[in-house]
Structure formats: structure tokens, C-alpha cells
Design an enzyme around this catalytic site. Sequence first.
Site, mmCIF file in Angstrom:
data_model
loop_
_atom_site.group_PDB
_atom_site.id
_atom_site.type_symbol
_atom_site.label_atom_id
_atom_site.label_comp_id
_atom_site.label_asym_id
_atom_site.label_seq_id
_atom_site.Cartn_x
_atom_site.Cartn_y
_atom_site.Cartn_z
ATOM 1 N N HIS A 56 -13.621 -27.119 -4.527
ATOM 2 C CA HIS A 56 -12.236 -26.694 -4.758
ATOM 3 C C HIS A 56 -11.573 -26.295 -3.447
ATOM 4 C CE1 HIS A 56 -13.838 -25.411 -8.966
ATOM 5 N NE2 HIS A 56 -13.735 -26.709 -8.821
ATOM 6 N N ASP A 153 -4.817 -23.869 -7.683
ATOM 7 C CA ASP A 153 -5.662 -24.951 -8.178
ATOM 8 C C ASP A 153 -5.842 -24.800 -9.683
ATOM 9 O OD1 ASP A 153 -7.998 -23.558 -8.758
ATOM 10 O OD2 ASP A 153 -9.087 -24.255 -7.003
ATOM 11 N N GLN A 386 -21.565 -34.394 6.044
ATOM 12 C CA GLN A 386 -21.365 -35.586 5.201
ATOM 13 C C GLN A 386 -20.306 -36.553 5.731
ATOM 14 O OE1 GLN A 386 -21.836 -35.327 0.983
ATOM 15 N NE2 GLN A 386 -19.822 -36.171 0.604
ATOM 16 N N HIS A 401 -23.450 -37.687 -6.520
ATOM 17 C CA HIS A 401 -23.275 -37.077 -7.844
ATOM 18 C C HIS A 401 -21.848 -37.289 -8.365
ATOM 19 C CE1 HIS A 401 -21.024 -34.271 -5.540
ATOM 20 N NE2 HIS A 401 -21.052 -33.285 -6.413
ATOM 21 N N TRP A 404 -15.521 -35.303 -6.973
ATOM 22 C CA TRP A 404 -14.360 -36.118 -6.584
ATOM 23 C C TRP A 404 -14.170 -36.172 -5.074
ATOM 24 C CZ3 TRP A 404 -12.630 -40.224 -8.268
ATOM 25 C CH2 TRP A 404 -11.388 -40.738 -7.887
ATOM 26 N N SER A 406 -16.532 -36.105 -2.772
ATOM 27 C CA SER A 406 -17.521 -37.066 -2.257
ATOM 28 C C SER A 406 -17.087 -38.493 -2.585
ATOM 29 C CB SER A 406 -18.902 -36.806 -2.865
ATOM 30 O OG SER A 406 -19.385 -35.566 -2.420
ATOM 31 N N GLU A 409 -14.397 -39.469 -0.254
ATOM 32 C CA GLU A 409 -14.945 -39.644 1.105
ATOM 33 C C GLU A 409 -15.670 -40.986 1.213
ATOM 34 O OE1 GLU A 409 -17.186 -35.990 1.570
ATOM 35 O OE2 GLU A 409 -15.336 -34.814 1.556
ATOM 36 N N ALA A 424 -19.837 -31.060 -14.611
ATOM 37 C CA ALA A 424 -18.354 -31.013 -14.566
ATOM 38 C C ALA A 424 -17.767 -32.330 -15.099
ATOM 39 C CB ALA A 424 -17.874 -30.666 -13.158
HETATM 40 N N1 UDP Z 1 -20.638 -31.650 1.526
HETATM 41 C C1 UDP Z 1 -21.082 -31.730 2.837
HETATM 42 N N2 UDP Z 1 -22.427 -31.718 3.057
HETATM 43 C C2 UDP Z 1 -23.351 -31.651 2.062
HETATM 44 C C3 UDP Z 1 -22.878 -31.593 0.732
HETATM 45 C C4 UDP Z 1 -21.514 -31.600 0.493
HETATM 46 O O1 UDP Z 1 -20.292 -31.796 3.796
HETATM 47 O O2 UDP Z 1 -24.549 -31.651 2.355
HETATM 48 C C5 UDP Z 1 -19.187 -31.639 1.282
HETATM 49 C C6 UDP Z 1 -18.698 -33.010 0.880
HETATM 50 O O3 UDP Z 1 -18.372 -33.759 2.040
HETATM 51 C C7 UDP Z 1 -17.506 -32.692 -0.008
HETATM 52 C C8 UDP Z 1 -17.868 -31.353 -0.639
HETATM 53 O O4 UDP Z 1 -18.890 -30.791 0.179
HETATM 54 O O5 UDP Z 1 -16.334 -32.553 0.761
HETATM 55 C C9 UDP Z 1 -18.407 -31.505 -2.051
HETATM 56 O O6 UDP Z 1 -17.353 -31.716 -2.932
HETATM 57 P P1 UDP Z 1 -17.505 -32.642 -4.228
HETATM 58 O O7 UDP Z 1 -16.197 -32.587 -4.951
HETATM 59 O O8 UDP Z 1 -17.983 -33.978 -3.868
HETATM 60 O O9 UDP Z 1 -18.646 -32.001 -5.087
HETATM 61 P P2 UDP Z 1 -18.982 -30.498 -5.552
HETATM 62 O O10 UDP Z 1 -19.669 -29.885 -4.417
HETATM 63 O O11 UDP Z 1 -17.678 -29.837 -5.902
HETATM 64 O O12 UDP Z 1 -19.871 -30.717 -6.726
#
Ligand code: UDP
Length: 501
Positions: A56, A153, A386, A401, A404, A406, A409, A424
Amino acid sequence: MHDFKTPDEAVSSVIFHNPSEARAAGRIITKLSIPRAVMESSKPHAALLSSPGLGHLIPMLELGKRLVTHHGFDVTVFTISASTSPAESQLLQSIASPQLLNMVELPPVDMSNLVDADAKLVTRIAAIMREIIPRFRTAISGMKVRPTVLILDFFGFEALHILEFDMPKYIYFPGTAWFLSLSVYAPILDMEVEGEYVDRTEPLSLPGCKPVRPEDVVDPMLDRTNQEYLQYVRMGAGLSKCDGILLNMWEDLEPTTLRALRDEEAMAPFVKVPIYPIGPLTRCPGGVAPRELLDWLDLQPTESVIYVSFGSGGTITIEQLTELAWGLELSQHRFIWVVRPPIQNNLYGSYFTLGNGGDDPIRYLPVGFLGRTKTIGIVIPNWAPQVDILRHPSVGGFLSHCGWSSTLESIVNAVPMIAWPLFAEQRLNATIVTEDLGIAVRPEVLPTKRVVRREEIEKMVRRVMVDKEMRNRVKELKKSGESALSKGASSYNSLSLIAKD
Ligand code: UDP
């Protein structure tokens, strides 16, 4: 094996106001909230409130940066401390000037008194947000120069009816139009559908949109007797109380669903307010990935490495971790894998705890795995840079997983995916990327229903790394997202409309 300790290394492009000042501002809000430069500025001033969780916070920060750099705003981002994971706090605290966003940390919320220890994710976040709203209101009231617009949000919707301030209020929904449709229609489904959604054999109809398979419903809809279901339905009804909803996607990504959301004969009567697709907003690479990781990537052939990560909070069981290790090894493809300690019966086990240290995930890998794969793979405990990894030309696949952020990206770096949803709304996202966009493969049965075996993983890895059509489609999609953000194009114009407002 590489240890990147904190998430800040991956996000140095996000620039904060001095964090200690921000923390002080959160505690002595009325005295020290916003820097003088902002108070004296004639620019529009947006106040952004993010709920806990990196998934978020990161999109909110990106929105803030975009408003500053492309639309002439001053932006103050309000964040919540203590309830967040150590990784998230580190992200907030580690990045100092130069100033771009003003950061204000609201006083901490003690979660132990708020919800039961076994409360589900939505219940927890909603409880934190309810607690924080009065503090947010006090902070805004204490500003000498009030913001000209509030952007909250999804979980901040509670603030819509208690914030009496006379300024436009928007909800930033960092997900898909399909997820938004399901959310605003949830109160109707609640009245019309009997029994558990997951027990149905027919999909759930959403006017003008692709129907939702019962197994794809968002987590709060899995159990209608749980408190988080009631919370979700309330949220669906509350979203339309704002002046508009911002979506982190773009017009050409889900044209049918967007049409439905704007159509009086379809979803418009339920969403009630204008929809503004403003994405894809994603983080820029931090440029701080360790040299040895980049050196390793530089040595690999183009599009030959699969990156494996379950986001900031996702966790898998020990049995699944073992199968995944074997699947990667059997595929004989190069890989980078972000490994967390396995957890039984908790798919978002790291959400509030990532970075707590303690258990070493490496000890759970199959015996001899590191030795056998040392020439083709890199294992990173807990957290990896990442965006730096995904943008490297040697990376050609992403087992994700489907959070959104990821997913976006992956798209903006033209990387096809293995869709492995955990919690989610990730099952909806997985269905979009595999069935609608054709840029991903997925296991035959949801990974939340049964363990995905090594042979299937091996097959999916091989497929995602060689399927040319899928790769071409994601390359096209990357271009379409880029052009939506360019000056005069749809996403750019959507934010300009907010700026004019
Ligand atoms: N992320 C990262 N390194 C990691 C795991 C996650 O930089 O090892 C970042 C990823 O690039 C993204 C965010 O954390 O920007 C994860 O957001 P996402 O919506 O994909 O999933 P959530 O963590 O909310 O389940």
C-alpha cells in the site's frame, strides 16, 4: 547467497523529508507538521494517507512523486508507525533528503489492544485505520495552510465521512478495475447471493464485467461469517462517498471493465463517482543492488534468469518450499529466489513482521540444494532489490504471488510471469495476467488448494522462459503502459484533471 538486509536498498529513488523530523511531526503534530516551504507555496497541496503494508505504501509514494514531478503539486504523505513491519519502518526511516515528499508519521497504534491475535488481514488493517483517522484529522486541522486535496487509500475510506474539511477527496485504489468492480458490487452480492460464494458452482456476475469464478474471490469473501467479510462489504459501499477513484492501471489494460464502470446500464450506479486510471506507476530502480548481484546478472545470457518472490508478505509451507526448490533445480534454468522461513497455514506470514530477523530461511532448503545449484542460482534471504532485478536484461521470467505492484513491475519491465497467487485479490490478478493478457502461466490447481509439485514447477519454468508469444505480448503491454503515461496521453491526462480540480 546474498543478504540485502533492508528494503531501503531497493527504493532509494523515493525521497523523503528528514525522517526524524517526520517522526517528531507525527507526535507533536500541531507544532511541527509541514515545512515552511510548503506553507508558503502557492502550489496545490495534496495530503496522502497510506494504510500499513509495503504493497500500500509503495504505490502511494509513487503517486506522490508523480504529482510533484509531473503536475506541480506539493505533497505530504502521512504514514502509520508501529503497526508496520520492521522492513516497512526501515524503508520509511532510511531515506533522507533531498526533499521531494514531505513525510509525516502519525502516532503509533498499539495493535495488541485492537484486534484478536488471530484476526485476519483486512480486519487488522481496518482497525488500525479506524484508530488513525482522528489523529489524521488533528494533523490536518493543525496545518497552517490546509491541503487542497486529500487522497486516501482503499482502507482510508473511513476518513471520508468523518473528515469535514471542504476539499476534494479521492480514493487511490492500487489495483485493477476488475477488483474495484467486485468491491463496489460486494454489497449487492451480499444481498442477492445466499450461502458461501466459494460453494457455488456458477461464477458471480458483475454487470458488464467478466464474471468472477467462486475460487477467485478476494480473501474476505472466502468466509462470510468472518468479521473481515463484513468489513469488506462496508468498504465496498463506502468507496463511492469520495469525489473520484484513482486506479493504478491504464485505459488499454482493461478496456471492457473500465467501460462497464462508466456505463449507467452496468456498474456506474454502484461506483457512482468518476474513475481515473493513472498508471502504471511503479518504483524506479534504486541503483543500489549489490555489485556482486549485478555482476552475476551481467554474466548471464539475455532473458535467461527467472526471479522468484512472493512480495513483501507472502509465505509458503515447508512442503511447498521443498517442491519449489526441486522444481527450480530440475528445470536447470538460472534463477534468483527470495526465500523466507516457511509457515504452516499463513499465506501472509511476513506482512507485519518482515525484517524481524530471527529464523534463517536458508536452513529450510533441501540438503545440498545450494551446492548443486551454485552455478545457476542465487538465493536471497527475505528481501531483494526487486525492481533492480526485474529491469536487468538477463531476467526473463518472474514467479510471482501477483501482488499488484509486483505484477506492474513485471509488465513495465516486459517480464512474463508464473502466476502463483496467495492471498488478498491475487487470484483475480492471476486470472487477468493468464487469461485476459496472456502474459503468464499458472499451476493447474490454485497453490492455496494443494501443493504444487516439482514436475509442474519445472514445466512452468521451462514454458515461461521459452514461450515467444507470451514474451512478445508482455513487450507490447510494456509499450502500451509507457505511452499511457506520456504527456497528453490517458493516464497523464487523468492526473491533470485532478490537478485542475
Ligand atoms: N518487494 C521488494 N523486494 C522483495 C519483495 C517485495 O522490493 O523482496 C517490493 C516489490 O517490488 C513491490 C512490493 O514490495 O513493490 C510488494 O508489493 P505487491 O503489491 O507486489 O505485494 P504485497 O507485498 O502487497 O503482497
